[in-house]
Enzyme design. Structure first.
Site, short mmCIF file in Angstrom:
data_model
loop_
_atom_site.label_atom_id
_atom_site.label_comp_id
_atom_site.label_asym_id
_atom_site.label_seq_id
_atom_site.Cartn_x
_atom_site.Cartn_y
_atom_site.Cartn_z
CG HIS A 161 36.90 37.79 36.18
ND1 HIS A 161 36.61 38.76 35.25
CD2 HIS A 161 38.26 37.67 36.19
CE1 HIS A 161 37.74 39.22 34.72
NE2 HIS A 161 38.74 38.59 35.28
CG ASP A 172 44.75 39.11 39.30
OD1 ASP A 172 43.97 39.88 38.71
OD2 ASP A 172 45.46 38.27 38.71
CB THR A 189 46.14 38.94 34.78
OG1 THR A 189 44.86 39.03 35.41
CG2 THR A 189 47.13 38.30 35.74
CG ASN A 235 45.57 38.21 30.26
OD1 ASN A 235 46.55 38.72 30.81
ND2 ASN A 235 44.38 38.15 30.84
CG ASP A 280 46.55 42.25 38.16
OD1 ASP A 280 45.78 42.67 39.04
OD2 ASP A 280 46.34 41.18 37.55
CE LYS A 311 44.36 35.09 37.68
NZ LYS A 311 43.84 36.34 37.06
CG ASP A 312 50.72 30.44 33.83
OD1 ASP A 312 49.82 31.30 33.89
OD2 ASP A 312 50.86 29.68 32.85
NE ARG A 313 46.73 36.01 33.17
CZ ARG A 313 45.83 35.05 33.33
NH1 ARG A 313 46.17 33.79 33.10
NH2 ARG A 313 44.59 35.33 33.70
CG ASP A 319 41.23 38.37 38.14
OD1 ASP A 319 40.94 39.51 37.74
OD2 ASP A 319 41.32 37.39 37.39
#
Length: 544
Positions: free
Chosen positions: A299, A34, A74, A95, A340, A154-156, A295
């Site tokens: 950030h 990510d 993402t 998102n 991603d 991450k779930d997504r 990620d």
């Protein structure tokens, strides 16, 4: 109206599907890192000696791979990788977006009908909002006995790489460990229950030290203050959890912003490989892994300071451990590495180096925008719905109707205001994007902003105006927002590494390619007939 009637098919690769290969591997592992931009690989790659270095040296390495859509987040990025479709066709345009029917903001994998397996009654996630199919769906439909699993921080990421109907998908949920939802089963498997129990004890104490020399942090140190909060870039060591201290409400945030999130994701993947005996069945199994720590670190600390440099070294070790395991236990396994989306450093750091970098502060920007529209149309109510970022804008239809305004005139005024802003590169209406051909032609280096935003546009999910910011404009201001961000159509957010590691002769490939090419390429190599895709099968060259 059916979605297929609204968004045309872009390309179909079913016509070029290859015949079944002489021998499929028993295991295919697709890895997403990510926010792993091509620039990170270029900057830190020469220092590395582990898994990333091995993939670069031994794999077919496409150095110019692009996410060829506009909103590089993402959710959209992971929906692309194994579907071969642009977000316009996966339906995962961002998102989060505003569901007009529900009248609220929705998360790309939220599913009111699913509950968390670690916490019965707690709402959870699934692929219910994902449109179409992915590689795992083609594999299970065409190769009897194949299984598809995914795991991520991450779930997504886990859900959107797994496709519509995987065998299972798992994601990190903080102190309880890894979980899933009732969309994927009635209970967590025993191997994961045991792993979570073992994990809880090991989360008790963590100090993030510089991995090459645990006593001396390296790299530059920079500080910026936003609204009284000082943000540091280059401040190792960091304490994640004090010895003997109870886990407070900030523990999960600190943990996610560290390399340890990737460590536990790898451990969960190893437990999954062992617990499900992946690669030991009669058919080909697919495992998708998304490592999320890069990620969070990008950030919160930027991508050119000590934290990111250390993360690259630790990621290199993590992938080296995974490749060593695969080489020992699954010598015929194929591995694909991608990302991603990309990202850039904090704008303050970039400005220090002469880049025209600046922040777009969301609240003042939107307040000025709303005020201009209220003044122009002489009304007391805002004409735009509240959204997390000013890149996908929705009219408040109720206010427009109540004020008896001309909808088209409101959009024209809004568009004029946006295009006059120094932070904005361009903006397009929904009607303009509907009339735009999204077909993938020309080099992805040079795709126009209009086409990029068209590929991030879904007529039922996107807003009335889509906005592209200029290069080096970072949306948001700490501490309410991230120190650094992504999500734009600019090249640094779109360009990522793409590596195929397996039976093919390695080497660097410099021709521009698209991330939508990944899925049709694997489908061809596996002898699968894919569904509709927007990419093309890449030539991986000769096999060893």
């Amino acid at each position: 109206m059916r979605y297929s009637a609204l968004v045309p098919l872009l390309l179909t690769s079913a016509l070029v599907a290859a015949p079944s290969p002489a021998k499929r591997p028993k295991l295919v592992v697709v890895i997403s890192v990510d926010q792993f931009s091509a620039e990170l690989m270029q900057t830190y790659g020469p220092e590395l000696t582990g898994g990333l270095a091995r993939l670069r040296k031994e794999g077919v390495f496409f150095t110019e791979a692009y996410h060829d859509h506009g909103f590089t987040e993402t959710g959209p990025g992971h929906s692309v990788l194994l579907s071969g479709r642009f977000p316009a066709n996966t339906g995962i345009v961002e998102n989060r977006w505003i569901d007009r029917a529900a009248g609220r903001l929705v998360y790309c994998v939220e599913d009111p009908s699913a509950t968390a397996l670690h916490a019965p009654g707690q709402a959870s996630s699934s692929s219910v909002r994902f449109l179409g199919e992915a590689l795992g769906d083609w594999l299970q439909a065409q190769v009897p006995g194949s299984r598809v699993f995914s795991v991520s921080g991450k779930d997504r990421a886990a859900i959107l790489m797994a496709g519509r109907k995987p065998t299972a998908a798992f994601w990190f949920t903080g102190a309880p460990g890894f979980t899933s939802s009732t969309a994927y089963g009635a209970r967590l498997p025993e191997w994961l229950v045991q792993y979570d129990q073992d994990l809880s004890a090991r989360l008790a104490t963590n100090s993030w030290l510089w991995v090459k020399d645990p006593t001396t942090p390296e790299g530059r140190t920079a500080q910026w203050t936003f609204n009284g909060t000082t943000v540091r870039n280059g401040a190792l060591p960091r304490l994640i959890q004090g010895a003997g201290m109870p886990q407070d409400k900030g523990f999960e945030t600190r943990f996610r912003r560290s390399p340890f999130l990737d460590t536990v994701t790898l451990e969960a993947a190893e437990a999954l490989l062992e617990g499900e005996r992946l690669g030991h069945g009669p058919s080909t199994d697919l495992l998708a892994i998304s490592f999320s720590a890069t990620d969070y670190i990008g950030h919160n600390y930027g991508n050119m300071g000590t934290e990111m440099r250390d993360q690259m070294h630790r990621l290199d070790r993590t992938l080296g451990r995974l490749l060593d395991r695969l080489h020992q236990q699954h010598p015929d396994a194929w591995v694909v590495l991608c990302a991603d989306h990309g990202g850039i450093d904090a704008p303050e750091a970039l400005a220090d180096q002469g880049f025209p970098a600046r922040r777009l502060a969301i609240e003042p920007f939107m307040s000025a925008f709303q005020a201009d529209l209220r003044t122009t149309f002489k009304i007391d109510h805002d004409l735009l719905l509240n959204t997390p970022e000013p890149n996908d804008l929705y009219l408040d239809e109720a206010v427009v109707k109540a004020a008896n305004l001309d909808r088209g005139e409101v959009i024209r005024q809004a568009l004029a205001w946006l295009k006059a802003r120094p932070e904005v590169a361009d903006a397009f209406t929904a009607e303009e994007l509907k009339a735009t051909d999204p077909a993938a032609t020309g080099s992805p280096r040079d795709t126009s902003l209009r086409v990029l935003l068209r590929r991030s546009f879904h007529p039922e999910r996107s807003g009335d105006i889509l906005v592209a910011v200029k290069p080096y404009v970072v949306i948001g201001t700490p501490p309410a927002d991230y120190l650094s961000n992504h999500g734009t159509p600019n090249g640094y957010d779109r360009r990522v590494p793409l590596i195929f590691w397996g039976p093919w002769k390695g080497g660097e490939r410099r021709e521009p390619v698209r991330t939508v090419d990944l899925a049709p390429t694997l489908a061809r190599e596996l002898g699968l007939k894919p569904g509709p895709v927007d990419g093309k099968a890449l030539d991986l060259g000769q096999r060893k």
